[in-house]
Scaffold this motif. Structure first.
Motif, PDB file in Angstrom:
ATOM      1  N   TRP A   1       0.829  -1.196   0.000  1.00 31.76           N
ATOM      2  CA  TRP A   1       0.000   0.000   0.000  1.00 31.76           C
ATOM      3  C   TRP A   1       0.865   1.246   0.000  1.00 31.76           C
ATOM      4  CZ3 TRP A   1      -5.383  -0.027  -0.046  1.00 31.76           C
ATOM      5  CH2 TRP A   1      -5.974  -1.291   0.094  1.00 31.76           C
ATOM      6  N   GLY A   2       0.421   2.244  -0.748  1.00 34.17           N
ATOM      7  CA  GLY A   2       1.086   3.530  -0.708  1.00 34.17           C
ATOM      8  C   GLY A   2       0.392   4.457   0.269  1.00 34.17           C
ATOM      9  N   GLN A   3       0.937   5.647   0.408  1.00 30.00           N
ATOM     10  CA  GLN A   3       0.276   6.633   1.260  1.00 30.00           C
ATOM     11  C   GLN A   3      -0.942   7.156   0.532  1.00 30.00           C
ATOM     12  OE1 GLN A   3       2.390   7.598  -0.895  1.00 30.00           O
ATOM     13  NE2 GLN A   3       1.968   9.691  -1.504  1.00 30.00           N
ATOM     14  N   GLY A   4      -1.896   7.636   1.237  1.00 34.76           N
ATOM     15  CA  GLY A   4      -3.119   8.101   0.620  1.00 34.76           C
ATOM     16  C   GLY A   4      -2.981   9.494   0.038  1.00 34.76           C
ATOM     17  N   THR A   5      -3.845   9.775  -0.924  1.00 37.66           N
ATOM     18  CA  THR A   5      -3.931  11.122  -1.468  1.00 37.66           C
ATOM     19  C   THR A   5      -5.401  11.532  -1.438  1.00 37.66           C
ATOM     20  OG1 THR A   5      -3.374  12.554  -3.350  1.00 37.66           O
ATOM     21  CG2 THR A   5      -4.106  10.324  -3.882  1.00 37.66           C
ATOM     22  N   LEU A   6      -5.657  12.719  -0.908  1.00 39.18           N
ATOM     23  CA  LEU A   6      -7.027  13.152  -0.675  1.00 39.18           C
ATOM     24  C   LEU A   6      -7.645  13.730  -1.937  1.00 39.18           C
ATOM     25  CD1 LEU A   6      -9.382  13.701   1.289  1.00 39.18           C
ATOM     26  CD2 LEU A   6      -8.280  15.889   1.832  1.00 39.18           C
ATOM     27  N   VAL A   7      -8.839  13.248  -2.238  1.00 41.70           N
ATOM     28  CA  VAL A   7      -9.645  13.809  -3.323  1.00 41.70           C
ATOM     29  C   VAL A   7     -10.910  14.379  -2.704  1.00 41.70           C
ATOM     30  CG1 VAL A   7     -11.023  13.262  -5.367  1.00 41.70           C
ATOM     31  CG2 VAL A   7      -8.746  12.246  -5.072  1.00 41.70           C
ATOM     32  N   THR A   8     -11.149  15.649  -2.951  1.00 42.65           N
ATOM     33  CA  THR A   8     -12.336  16.315  -2.425  1.00 42.65           C
ATOM     34  C   THR A   8     -13.160  16.850  -3.583  1.00 42.65           C
ATOM     35  OG1 THR A   8     -11.127  16.982  -0.440  1.00 42.65           O
ATOM     36  CG2 THR A   8     -13.200  18.118  -0.897  1.00 42.65           C
ATOM     37  N   VAL A   9     -14.420  16.447  -3.636  1.00 43.03           N
ATOM     38  CA  VAL A   9     -15.320  16.889  -4.698  1.00 43.03           C
ATOM     39  C   VAL A   9     -16.437  17.704  -4.044  1.00 43.03           C
ATOM     40  CG1 VAL A   9     -16.773  16.208  -6.636  1.00 43.03           C
ATOM     41  CG2 VAL A   9     -14.816  14.779  -5.977  1.00 43.03           C
ATOM     42  N   SER A  10     -16.519  18.953  -4.428  1.00 44.88           N
ATOM     43  CA  SER A  10     -17.542  19.823  -3.837  1.00 44.88           C
ATOM     44  C   SER A  10     -18.761  19.902  -4.745  1.00 44.88           C
ATOM     45  CB  SER A  10     -16.973  21.218  -3.608  1.00 44.88           C
ATOM     46  OG  SER A  10     -16.672  21.827  -4.849  1.00 44.88           O
ATOM     47  N   SER A  11     -19.910  20.060  -4.125  1.00 44.97           N
ATOM     48  CA  SER A  11     -21.170  20.125  -4.900  1.00 44.97           C
ATOM     49  C   SER A  11     -21.472  21.537  -5.338  1.00 44.97           C
ATOM     50  CB  SER A  11     -22.316  19.587  -4.048  1.00 44.97           C
ATOM     51  OG  SER A  11     -22.411  20.312  -2.851  1.00 44.97           O
TER      52      SER A  11
END
Length: 115
Positions: free
Chosen positions: A105-115
């Motif tokens: 597993w790699g480190q996480g990367t944040l994805v944020t989707v706004s409405s």
């Protein structure tokens, strides 16, 4: 095995992002590469995967919107995410290894989707 992911960020609903993940430090062939995600309060789920031969699998929730691909020569996997929805907001994790059951597993990367 080290997995270095990049490409996360913030986007409005309907937008696109592309994640990349490069694997290094392995002496064996990486057959399985994939992306998983974990949203707040939810279990981690496998979003998409691809074998060295090019066989792909997708979670039903992303079919038709996400495309996984890889460059075997560079041991790099990509996730093109289109038509993003607020429910796609999560930390995305790259994973890779000989098989699904023997993946790193790699480190996480944040994805944020706004409405």
């Amino acid at each position: 095995v080290q997995l270095q992911a990049s490409g996360g960020g913030w986007v409005q609903a309907g937008g696109s992002l592309r994640l990349s993940c490069a694997a290094s430090g392995t002496a064996f062939s990486i057959n399985f590469m994939g992306w998983s995600r974990q949203a707040a309060g939810k279990q981690r789920e496998l979003v998409a995967s691809i074998t060295s031969g090019g066989t792909t699998n997708y979670a039903d929730s992303v079919k038709g919107r996400f495309t996984i691909s890889r460059d075997n020569g560079k041991n790099t996997v990509y996730l093109q995410m289109n038509s993003l929805e607020p429910d796609d907001t999560a930390v995305y994790y790259c994973n890779a290894g000989r098989s699904y059951d023997r993946r790193y597993w790699g480190q996480g990367t944040l994805v944020t989707v706004s409405s």
